[in-house]
Design a protein around this motif. Structure first.
Motif, PDB file in Angstrom:
ATOM      1  N   PHE A 215      -0.896   2.163  -4.206  1.00 56.45           N
ATOM      2  CA  PHE A 215      -0.727   3.123  -3.332  1.00 56.45           C
ATOM      3  C   PHE A 215      -1.590   2.796  -2.145  1.00 56.45           C
ATOM      4  O   PHE A 215      -2.278   2.070  -2.070  1.00 56.45           O
ATOM      5  CB  PHE A 215      -1.429   4.395  -4.107  1.00 56.45           C
ATOM      6  N   VAL A 216      -1.444   3.785  -1.141  1.00 55.92           N
ATOM      7  CA  VAL A 216      -2.078   3.483   0.209  1.00 55.92           C
ATOM      8  C   VAL A 216      -2.774   4.793   0.520  1.00 55.92           C
ATOM      9  O   VAL A 216      -2.447   5.892   0.153  1.00 55.92           O
ATOM     10  CB  VAL A 216      -1.239   3.070   1.515  1.00 55.92           C
ATOM     11  N   TYR A 217      -3.986   4.611   1.107  1.00 59.52           N
ATOM     12  CA  TYR A 217      -4.646   5.912   2.002  1.00 59.52           C
ATOM     13  C   TYR A 217      -5.025   5.608   3.146  1.00 59.52           C
ATOM     14  O   TYR A 217      -5.666   4.484   3.613  1.00 59.52           O
ATOM     15  CB  TYR A 217      -5.779   6.518   0.964  1.00 59.52           C
ATOM     16  N   SER A 218      -5.063   6.687   4.179  1.00 64.97           N
ATOM     17  CA  SER A 218      -5.439   6.368   5.315  1.00 64.97           C
ATOM     18  C   SER A 218      -6.849   7.069   5.616  1.00 64.97           C
ATOM     19  O   SER A 218      -7.035   7.956   5.043  1.00 64.97           O
ATOM     20  CB  SER A 218      -4.377   6.957   6.544  1.00 64.97           C
ATOM     21  N   SER A 219      -7.486   6.850   6.787  1.00 61.65           N
ATOM     22  CA  SER A 219      -8.801   7.263   7.036  1.00 61.65           C
ATOM     23  C   SER A 219      -8.739   7.989   8.370  1.00 61.65           C
ATOM     24  O   SER A 219      -7.899   7.531   9.318  1.00 61.65           O
ATOM     25  CB  SER A 219      -9.814   6.324   6.779  1.00 61.65           C
ATOM     26  N   SER A 220      -9.897   8.743   8.737  1.00 63.90           N
ATOM     27  CA  SER A 220     -10.120   9.073  10.143  1.00 63.90           C
ATOM     28  C   SER A 220     -10.690   8.183  10.952  1.00 63.90           C
ATOM     29  O   SER A 220     -10.724   8.492  12.215  1.00 63.90           O
ATOM     30  CB  SER A 220     -11.014  10.522   9.724  1.00 63.90           C
ATOM     31  N   LYS A 221     -10.620   7.076  10.598  1.00 68.52           N
ATOM     32  CA  LYS A 221     -11.148   5.780  11.372  1.00 68.52           C
ATOM     33  C   LYS A 221     -10.091   5.170  11.927  1.00 68.52           C
ATOM     34  O   LYS A 221     -10.385   3.988  12.444  1.00 68.52           O
ATOM     35  CB  LYS A 221     -12.186   5.019  10.784  1.00 68.52           C
ATOM     36  N   GLY A 222      -8.876   5.463  11.519  1.00 69.52           N
ATOM     37  CA  GLY A 222      -7.750   4.628  12.132  1.00 69.52           C
ATOM     38  C   GLY A 222      -7.227   3.473  10.907  1.00 69.52           C
ATOM     39  O   GLY A 222      -6.536   2.634  11.625  1.00 69.52           O
ATOM     40  N   THR A 223      -7.586   3.513   9.992  1.00 66.57           N
ATOM     41  CA  THR A 223      -7.704   2.210   8.976  1.00 66.57           C
ATOM     42  C   THR A 223      -6.719   2.672   7.816  1.00 66.57           C
ATOM     43  O   THR A 223      -6.786   3.947   7.627  1.00 66.57           O
ATOM     44  CB  THR A 223      -8.916   1.583   8.405  1.00 66.57           C
ATOM     45  N   ILE A 224      -6.207   1.656   7.252  1.00 72.29           N
ATOM     46  CA  ILE A 224      -5.341   2.142   6.123  1.00 72.29           C
ATOM     47  C   ILE A 224      -5.571   0.858   5.040  1.00 72.29           C
ATOM     48  O   ILE A 224      -5.779  -0.258   5.243  1.00 72.29           O
ATOM     49  CB  ILE A 224      -3.892   1.955   6.443  1.00 72.29           C
ATOM     50  N   ARG A 225      -5.979   1.618   3.809  1.00 74.80           N
ATOM     51  CA  ARG A 225      -6.347   0.740   2.645  1.00 74.80           C
ATOM     52  C   ARG A 225      -5.299   0.753   1.745  1.00 74.80           C
ATOM     53  O   ARG A 225      -4.560   2.090   1.309  1.00 74.80           O
ATOM     54  CB  ARG A 225      -7.633   1.110   1.995  1.00 74.80           C
ATOM     55  N   LEU A 226      -4.847  -0.373   1.181  1.00 77.10           N
ATOM     56  CA  LEU A 226      -3.743  -0.594   0.091  1.00 77.10           C
ATOM     57  C   LEU A 226      -4.575  -0.807  -1.095  1.00 77.10           C
ATOM     58  O   LEU A 226      -5.500  -1.959  -1.270  1.00 77.10           O
ATOM     59  CB  LEU A 226      -2.904  -1.660   0.447  1.00 77.10           C
ATOM     60  N   CYS A 227      -4.281  -0.089  -2.180  1.00 73.75           N
ATOM     61  CA  CYS A 227      -5.312  -0.199  -3.404  1.00 73.75           C
ATOM     62  C   CYS A 227      -4.221  -0.613  -4.610  1.00 73.75           C
ATOM     63  O   CYS A 227      -2.980  -0.426  -4.797  1.00 73.75           O
ATOM     64  CB  CYS A 227      -6.004   0.840  -3.837  1.00 73.75           C
ATOM     65  N   ASP A 228      -4.581  -1.496  -5.686  1.00 72.33           N
ATOM     66  CA  ASP A 228      -3.981  -2.012  -6.887  1.00 72.33           C
ATOM     67  C   ASP A 228      -4.623  -1.499  -8.055  1.00 72.33           C
ATOM     68  O   ASP A 228      -5.707  -1.941  -8.334  1.00 72.33           O
ATOM     69  CB  ASP A 228      -3.737  -3.660  -6.810  1.00 72.33           C
ATOM     70  N   MET A 229      -4.180  -0.640  -8.896  1.00 71.76           N
ATOM     71  CA  MET A 229      -4.506  -0.012  -9.858  1.00 71.76           C
ATOM     72  C   MET A 229      -4.946  -1.075 -11.018  1.00 71.76           C
ATOM     73  O   MET A 229      -5.496  -0.560 -11.899  1.00 71.76           O
ATOM     74  CB  MET A 229      -3.972   1.115 -10.358  1.00 71.76           C
ATOM     75  N   ARG A 230      -4.174  -2.192 -10.791  1.00 72.24           N
ATOM     76  CA  ARG A 230      -4.205  -3.192 -11.999  1.00 72.24           C
ATOM     77  C   ARG A 230      -5.632  -3.861 -12.021  1.00 72.24           C
ATOM     78  O   ARG A 230      -6.305  -4.368 -12.811  1.00 72.24           O
ATOM     79  CB  ARG A 230      -3.247  -4.138 -12.157  1.00 72.24           C
ATOM     80  N   ALA A 231      -6.268  -3.881 -10.643  1.00 75.05           N
ATOM     81  CA  ALA A 231      -7.576  -4.579 -10.339  1.00 75.05           C
ATOM     82  C   ALA A 231      -8.600  -4.153 -10.878  1.00 75.05           C
ATOM     83  O   ALA A 231      -9.456  -4.809 -11.650  1.00 75.05           O
ATOM     84  CB  ALA A 231      -7.608  -4.691  -8.761  1.00 75.05           C
TER      85      ALA A 231
END
Length: 420
Positions: A215-231
């Motif tokens: 999944f991804v989530y975005s922030s108010s700082k203009g960044t996007i983080r992609l996360c892996d729930m297997r990690a």
């Protein structure tokens, strides 16, 4: 209360749901094609209306919880009924929308009005029968997912396993199972130990369309983080981090505000992410984190107007963005009831207007142009005469056809491409 706050097609495009500030959900159904009126295919008519959320009051925090529907997400259809998730600031609900065209008659213990009969008067056993009746569309809440968010929910996203979904607020993202309402699993928590150290908030989140662990989530700082729930169970450490370095020549007092991402969407293919900030739409390749592969200027003529947009709070407006079914065109809204489309292949773009004056049924929309300075041509509109109270924040695109839904304040416009 009737200002539209979210718009969403279901997976087939046959249904279109809107939510509004008054907590209502209105579902439109597409007309089936008839031989004597072939052009009517594509018209959407009201199918069902129901009150999804009511205003509440949190007595512990002395806070009013407004009923406004923040997001609607459809589940894929498994049987004759439809299911959708709707959320306000605090509570997510799973609704079942089903049709009834028969009713049982001939009860033994009740008469036709539903009153109980005297058992001593019942002399024979009747077999109840189903009789046809006028079609009724019923909406019933099947699950209520509450009490899991301290802050306001900004996103919900159904996972591709269709067993789980996530809800995101300003500082946390929770994972829910559709069958379990009394507990959720916290997968992201960016709340600092000391709230004075808070520098960013989560603005949007979405699951990958095919990989249920990503999944991804975005922030108010203009960044996007992609996360892996297997990690790991808690996804505070991202797998990928997408950020474009800021051009020092464009730095201004408003840089941080306008770089805040208001929407993030995976492409249908799952290969790209699209993000919307105040002035631009960017397309990112999942395999390249250091900069977007495409950047589209939505309304660059507003760059000189940021000061007045800050004063009237418009600079904090949260515009959404959508892909077409084949990921080749993207659409997002602007001011003055304008919305923008960008063709990724031809690099052509167009500005169209959703307003009652130029939206007669079957009329063709004329492209609009905004002139910044100098001499204004006859068909152009001056940047100074744009109406900032008329804004298109919410749009939706049919999953397989060129049919779009555009919410302009309390009006819903549905456009389709011209059929020759």
């Amino acid at each position: 209360a009737d200002i539209i706050s979210t718009v969403e097609f279901n997976h087939t495009g046959e249904l279109l749901a809107t939510g509004d500030k008054g907590g209502r959900v209105v579902i439109f159904q597409r007309e089936q094609e008839s031989k004597n009126q072939p052009h009517r295919r594509g018209e959407y008519n009201v199918y069902s209306t129901f009150q999804s959320h009511e205003p509440e009051f949190d007595y512990l925090k002395s806070l009013e919880i407004e009923e406004k529907i923040n997001k609607i997400r459809w589940l894929p259809q498994q049987n004759a009924a439809y299911f959708l998730l709707s959320t306000n600031d605090k509570t997510v609900k799973l609704w079942k929308v089903s049709e009834r065209d028969k009713r049982p008659e001939g009860y033994n213990l009740k008469d036709e009005d539903g009153r109980l009969r005297d058992p001593s008067m019942i002399t024979m056993l009747r077999v109840p029968v189903l009789r046809p009746m006028d079609l009724m569309v019923e909406a019933t809440p099947r699950r209520v997912f509450a009490n899991a968010h301290t802050y306001h929910i900004n996103s919900i996203s159904v996972n591709s396993d269709y067993e789980t979904y996530m809800s995101a607020d300003d500082l946390r993202i929770n994972l829910w199972n559709f069958e379990i309402t009394n507990q959720s699993f916290n997968i992201v928590d960016i709340k600092p130990a000391n709230m004075e150290e808070l520098t960013e908030v989560i603005t949007a989140a979405e699951f990958h369309p095919h990989h249920c662990n990503t999944f991804v989530y975005s922030s108010s700082k203009g960044t996007i983080r992609l996360c892996d729930m297997r990690a790991s169970a808690l996804c505070d450490r991202h797998s990928k981090f997408f950020e474009e370095p800021e051009d020092p020549s464009n730095r201004s007092f408003f840089s941080e505000i306008i770089s805040s991402i208001s929407d993030v969407k995976f492409s249908h293919s799952g290969r790209y992410i699209m993000t919307r900030d105040y002035l631009t739409v960017k397309v990112w390749d999942l395999n390249m984190e250091n900069r977007p592969i495409e950047t589209y200027q939505v309304h660059d003529y507003l760059r000189s107007k940021l000061c007045s947009l800050y004063e009237n709070d418009c600079i904090f407006d949260k515009f959404e963005c959508v892909w077409n079914g084949s990921d080749s065109v993207i659409m997002t809204g602007s001011y003055n009831n304008f919305f923008r489309m960008f063709d990724r292949n031809t690099k052509r773009d167009v500005t169209l207007e959703a307003s009652r004056e130029n939206s007669k049924p079957r009329a063709i929309l004329k492209p609009r142009k905004v002139c910044v300075g100098g001499k204004r041509r006859k068909d152009e509109i001056s940047v100074d005469s744009l109406d900032f109270s008329k804004k298109i924040l919410h749009t939706a695109w049919h999953p397989s056809e060129n049919i779009i839904a555009v919410a302009a304040t309390n009006n819903l416009y549905i456009f389709q491409d011209k059929v020759n």
